[in-house]
Design an enzyme around this catalytic site. Structure first.
Site, PDB file in Angstrom:
ATOM      1  N   SER A 151       0.819  -1.204   0.000  1.00 23.58           N
ATOM      2  CA  SER A 151       0.000   0.000   0.000  1.00 23.58           C
ATOM      3  C   SER A 151       0.862   1.269   0.000  1.00 23.58           C
ATOM      4  O   SER A 151       1.643   1.466  -0.915  1.00 23.58           O
ATOM      5  CB  SER A 151      -0.939  -0.068   1.211  1.00 23.58           C
ATOM      6  N   HIS A 163      -7.701  -5.354   0.118  1.00 28.50           N
ATOM      7  CA  HIS A 163      -6.452  -4.682   0.497  1.00 28.50           C
ATOM      8  C   HIS A 163      -5.670  -5.387   1.614  1.00 28.50           C
ATOM      9  O   HIS A 163      -4.459  -5.524   1.532  1.00 28.50           O
ATOM     10  CB  HIS A 163      -6.792  -3.257   0.929  1.00 28.50           C
ATOM     11  N   ASP A 189      -9.922  -5.333  -4.017  1.00 28.28           N
ATOM     12  CA  ASP A 189      -9.222  -4.269  -3.289  1.00 28.28           C
ATOM     13  C   ASP A 189      -9.880  -2.928  -3.603  1.00 28.28           C
ATOM     14  O   ASP A 189      -9.973  -2.530  -4.761  1.00 28.28           O
ATOM     15  CB  ASP A 189      -7.742  -4.263  -3.714  1.00 28.28           C
TER      16      ASP A 189
END
Ligand SMILES: *[C@@H]1O[C@H](CO)[C@@H](O)[C@H](O)[C@H]1NC(C)=O
Ligand SMILES: *[C@@H]1O[C@H](CO)[C@@H](O)[C@H](O)[C@H]1NC(C)=O
Length: 406
Positions: free
Chosen positions: A179, A382, A349
């Site tokens: 991320s 995610h 995600d």
């Protein structure tokens, strides 16, 4: 319709700001009391690593702008065998810290898996998180302490950590980021930095373009940050756990009539593979605070789809910081084509959205085909990339096979 929601949410927000102002010091949670500063007795090594039977070293790295980051090193496997492979440096994402790589079982957690695979593992804790609150002259109570966004994470935290590991071990390393940890790498690599110290780069849930994120919660949060940027910048720190931060997130899910019991899936997507009986352990450590300026910077990316430096909006301030009226962009097509890259992304995600990842892959279209490995997990959202119980077989094993090639 959307604007009505926005207006009513802003009113709710202003109301709760008024209510909390009297008792609002963002530090009531003793997050930053002396007892939470890193010491050898309550650091990540003692509490999360040695308890699982692994050797662990605590290291401190000072960035050029004075932040003192803590790094944990796992120099051997659980059975005590000294690492016989190169260092791997692992960089966590937004609202997270190094604990994210350790908190499932050793068979499921990337930090332990890499150590057991023979790598010399280094975990970084970004500025402002629980184990990296120190600074050479500032404290988290100072306004200036929180005057940064991911620009600074990319230009100060990242080079300091990578250089430290390079100096300490005398070896080039692999990089793994999740991320925000991928965005930091994209920013640095696109400017030609770090390349002499890296063997390869693995990017999980890659964050680059953020134009198409499907989460209405995140979009609304981004709108609110931009609409009230002066207010948010005044707060400096955003801690999702307490006071204004917690209330802000709760108001968003209430306004959108979403189930607030699962804030994480509102913002990250429907994670397929997280062990629900470990959520409490997760909540003991995360989410970690960040700078409000950092969140405004992300909001600017969501609004514009551009990967650019922080926009001060005021042209004079942009000129002062950048020598030009609009913030310079990061050009990802400048990432060297021969740099070995591993990309893992998920079909569910809601932050590293499939459509946005396609734009990123388009940036990388000239990349040497045999230096780019892409793993797509249709069911992953995610947080599955850090916490998924199957992540070892789905993502980490292919990533380790990739590392072993360099
Ligand atoms: C790494 O070593 C170089 C050369 O000695 C030094 O200039 C630099 O400050 C060191 N970096 C870190 C983060 O220790
Ligand atoms: C889920 O977490 C519980 C509690 O820590 C543990 O007993 C169980 O083995 C975990 N399940 C998986 C699939 O990892």
């Amino acid at each position: 319709m959307a604007s009505t929601v926005l207006v009513s949410l802003i009113s709710i927000l202003l109301l709760c700001i008024t209510i909390t102002q009297g008792r609002n010091t963002l530090y009531t949670s003793n997050q930053f009391s002396a007892s939470s500063l890193v010491s050898t007795n309550d650091g990540i090594c003692k509490t999360m690593v040695e308890t699982q039977g692994y050797t662990c070293e605590e290291h401190k790295v000072t960035t050029q702008d004075g932040f003192i980051l803590s790094l944990q090193r796992l120099p051997a496997s659980r059975s005590g065998e000294k690492a016989n492979k190169p260092p791997v440096i692992i960089q966590h994402g937004l609202f997270s810290d190094a604990v994210i790589w350790l908190f499932n079982s050793p068979e499921e957690s990337l930090g332990f898996i890499l150590a057991d695979s023979g790598f010399d593992v280094w975990l970084v804790n970004g500025r402002g998180t629980k184990y990296s609150t120190m600074h050479t002259s500032l404290t988290p109570n100072d306004k200036a302490y929180w005057d940064w966004s991911w620009d600074e994470l990319a230009s100060y935290d990242l080079p300091a950590s990578v250089e430290y590991v390079y100096n300490y071990t005398g070896q080039k390393m692999h990089y793994a980021g999740h991320s925000q940890g991928t965005l930091m790498a994209f920013a640095a690599l696109s400017q030609g930095q770090l390349l002499n110290m890296l063997r390869s780069v693995a990017l999980l849930s890659p964050i680059a373009h953020m134009n198409q994120i499907p989460s209405i919660g995140t979009k609304l949060a981004a709108d609110l940050f931009i609409a009230n940027d002066i207010y948010w910048l005044g707060l400096r720190e955003f801690n999702p756990n307490v006071n204004v931060g917690a209330k802000f997130l709760e108001d968003i899910c209430n306004t959108l009539h979403l189930n607030c019991a699962n804030l994480m899936s509102i913002f990250t997507g429907p994670n397929c593979c997280i062990n629900s009986s470990r959520i409490d352990v997760y909540l003991d450590h995360e989410p970690q605070p960040t700078a409000t300026k950092n969140l405004i910077h992300f909001s600017q990316m969501i609004r514009t789809g551009k990967i650019a430096k922080y926009d001060y909006v005021d042209q004079a301030q942009n000129v002062q910081h950048y020598g030009q009226r609009v913030p310079p962009t990061y050009d990802l097509t400048k990432i060297p084509n021969e740099l070995p890259l591993f990309l893992g992304y998920g079909g569910k995600d809601m932050l590293a959205d499939v459509q946005d990842v396609k734009v990123l892959l388009n940036d990388l279209q000239d990349h040497d085909a045999n230096q780019l490995v892409v793993v797509f997990m249709p069911d992953y959202a995610h947080s599955d990339f850090t916490m998924g119980v199957n992540a070892k077989q789905d993502v980490y094993d292919p990533m380790i096979a990739f590392f072993n090639g360099y």
